[in-house]
Design a protein around this motif. Structure first.
Motif, mmCIF file in Angstrom:
data_model
loop_
_atom_site.group_PDB
_atom_site.id
_atom_site.type_symbol
_atom_site.label_atom_id
_atom_site.label_comp_id
_atom_site.label_asym_id
_atom_site.label_seq_id
_atom_site.Cartn_x
_atom_site.Cartn_y
_atom_site.Cartn_z
ATOM 1 N N ALA A 35 0.829 -1.209 0.000
ATOM 2 C CA ALA A 35 0.000 0.000 0.000
ATOM 3 C C ALA A 35 0.862 1.256 0.000
ATOM 4 C CB ALA A 35 -0.932 -0.009 1.212
ATOM 5 N N ARG A 39 0.779 4.191 -2.867
ATOM 6 C CA ARG A 39 0.492 5.576 -2.485
ATOM 7 C C ARG A 39 1.598 6.517 -2.937
ATOM 8 N NH1 ARG A 39 -1.468 3.451 2.517
ATOM 9 N NH2 ARG A 39 0.621 3.791 3.386
ATOM 10 N N SER A 94 -6.672 -0.139 1.704
ATOM 11 C CA SER A 94 -6.407 1.175 2.294
ATOM 12 C C SER A 94 -7.292 1.467 3.504
ATOM 13 C CB SER A 94 -6.561 2.264 1.235
ATOM 14 O OG SER A 94 -5.570 2.135 0.253
ATOM 15 N N GLU A 98 -6.087 1.689 7.479
ATOM 16 C CA GLU A 98 -6.400 2.901 8.241
ATOM 17 C C GLU A 98 -7.105 2.541 9.538
ATOM 18 O OE1 GLU A 98 -6.056 6.737 9.106
ATOM 19 O OE2 GLU A 98 -5.332 5.851 7.235
ATOM 20 N N SER A 160 -3.231 10.576 0.075
ATOM 21 C CA SER A 160 -2.624 9.515 -0.719
ATOM 22 C C SER A 160 -1.116 9.434 -0.510
ATOM 23 C CB SER A 160 -2.927 9.722 -2.209
ATOM 24 O OG SER A 160 -2.297 10.899 -2.695
ATOM 25 N N GLN A 161 -0.484 10.563 -0.115
ATOM 26 C CA GLN A 161 0.958 10.571 0.099
ATOM 27 C C GLN A 161 1.342 10.230 1.539
ATOM 28 O OE1 GLN A 161 3.334 11.027 -2.360
ATOM 29 N NE2 GLN A 161 1.562 10.887 -3.707
ATOM 30 N N GLY A 162 0.350 9.918 2.363
ATOM 31 C CA GLY A 162 0.641 9.458 3.712
ATOM 32 C C GLY A 162 0.992 10.544 4.710
#
Length: 318
Positions: A35, A39, A94, A98, A160-162
């Motif tokens: 994941a 990402r 995802s 989370e 999306s970029q964490g």
């Protein structure tokens, strides 16, 4: 005969099961690594975000693909994209990851002080003058939290970029984000060194800058920074022209101090040099007050314990 025939039919699935290879046990860290790579858009970017080697992530994803018996990523020397199976897995994975992070983070409420990590994306000027001082004070108060600040002028998808949060100028954020002011109003200053100005006419209006060598700055995506002016309700936009184009405010400041031309910088960068006389401000009456920096984070996602603590720290500094 009939009895034997039925029994034989019942034995067939057992025989097929013995012939089918058993799926290897899945490791949660492999799913998490997969994941993270999707990402970030690549192994190298994901490795930098996670502080591990690209080869470690590659091995984890390869082991996951071997366990599933499916290719999850299309890899070339220049690009990486999920396969159909990879995209389907990522979409389901995802929210599950989370939820797991939220469950683990919920244990922070049982601690005397929060722990975990906090990742924030911010443009260089915001990181230099506002975010870093706040983060340093926060870390002294919360020694269990790790902080990572990525300085980036490009507008990125923080989810999306964490990232836990991002910083942007004014309220230029998506509607599904919560925006919190983290600094005072801003002001640009037009500056040049005495050596550059020697023998040159000082500009009386923004249009006079056309006769000067302006130091330009280019955004990461290619556009040039436009200079904006305002006086007595009159707004003027100016496209700077000059021989030198740079990519950061620090470089622009160095160029101005070296006498390379006229620079357009936030006042925080140049104030010590104005006070020392190393730089001279031009057209100060044309520099309007601008909105300050805002920290933003997703409204639909519960912030982590570290993020909640950072927000509480922001409120305490106002």
């Amino acid at each position: 005969m009939t009895s034997w025939h039925c029994a034989d039919k019942l034995r067939i699935p057992d025989q097929l099961d013995k012939q089918r290879p058993a799926m290897k046990p899945l490791r949660l860290d492999g799913l998490d690594a997969f994941a993270a790579v999707v990402r970030a858009g690549g192994f190298r970017a994901a490795a930098l975000q996670r502080g591990v080697s690209s080869s470690a992530l590659s091995q984890a994803v390869a082991a996951l693909e071997a366990s599933l018996g499916l290719r999850l990523l299309h890899r070339t020397t220049r690009s990486l994209a999920p396969t159909e199976a990879g995209a389907a897995l990522f979409d389901r994975l995802s929210p599950a990851l989370e939820d797991i992070r939220a469950a683990v983070d919920g244990l922070n409420r049982l601690r005397d002080s929060p722990s975990g990590s906090l990742r924030i994306n911010a443009p260089g000027p915001a990181a230099d003058h506002v975010l870093c001082p706040l983060a340093f004070d926060f870390m002294r108060a919360h020694p269990g939290v790790q902080v990572e600040i990525i300085s980036d002028a490009a507008l990125v998808d923080i989810v999306s970029q964490g990232f836990d949060a991002g910083v942007r100028f004014g309220r230029q954020v998506a509607q599904d984000m919560v925006a919190v002011p983290i600094g005072p109003p801003l002001r640009y200053a037009i500056v040049a060194s005495p050596a550059y100005l020697a023998g040159r006419d000082l500009p009386a209006t923004p249009q006079d800058l056309a006769r000067h060598d302006c130091i330009r700055r280019r955004f990461p995506k290619g556009g040039l920074v436009a200079w904006q002016f305002e006086k007595d309700g009159e707004a003027v936009g100016f496209e700077p022209q000059g021989r030198l184009t740079l990519g950061s405010a620090h470089q622009e400041l160095q160029a101005a101090l070296a006498g390379q031309g006229v620079a357009h910088l936030f006042e925080e960068y140049v104030r010590p040099h104005l006070d020392s006389g190393a730089l001279v401000e031009l057209l100060p009456e044309w520099s309007p007050r601008l909105p300050g920096w805002f920290l933003y984070y997703p409204s639909r996602r519960h912030p982590s314990g570290a993020m909640r603590a950072f927000l509480a720290h922001l409120r305490s500094t106002r």
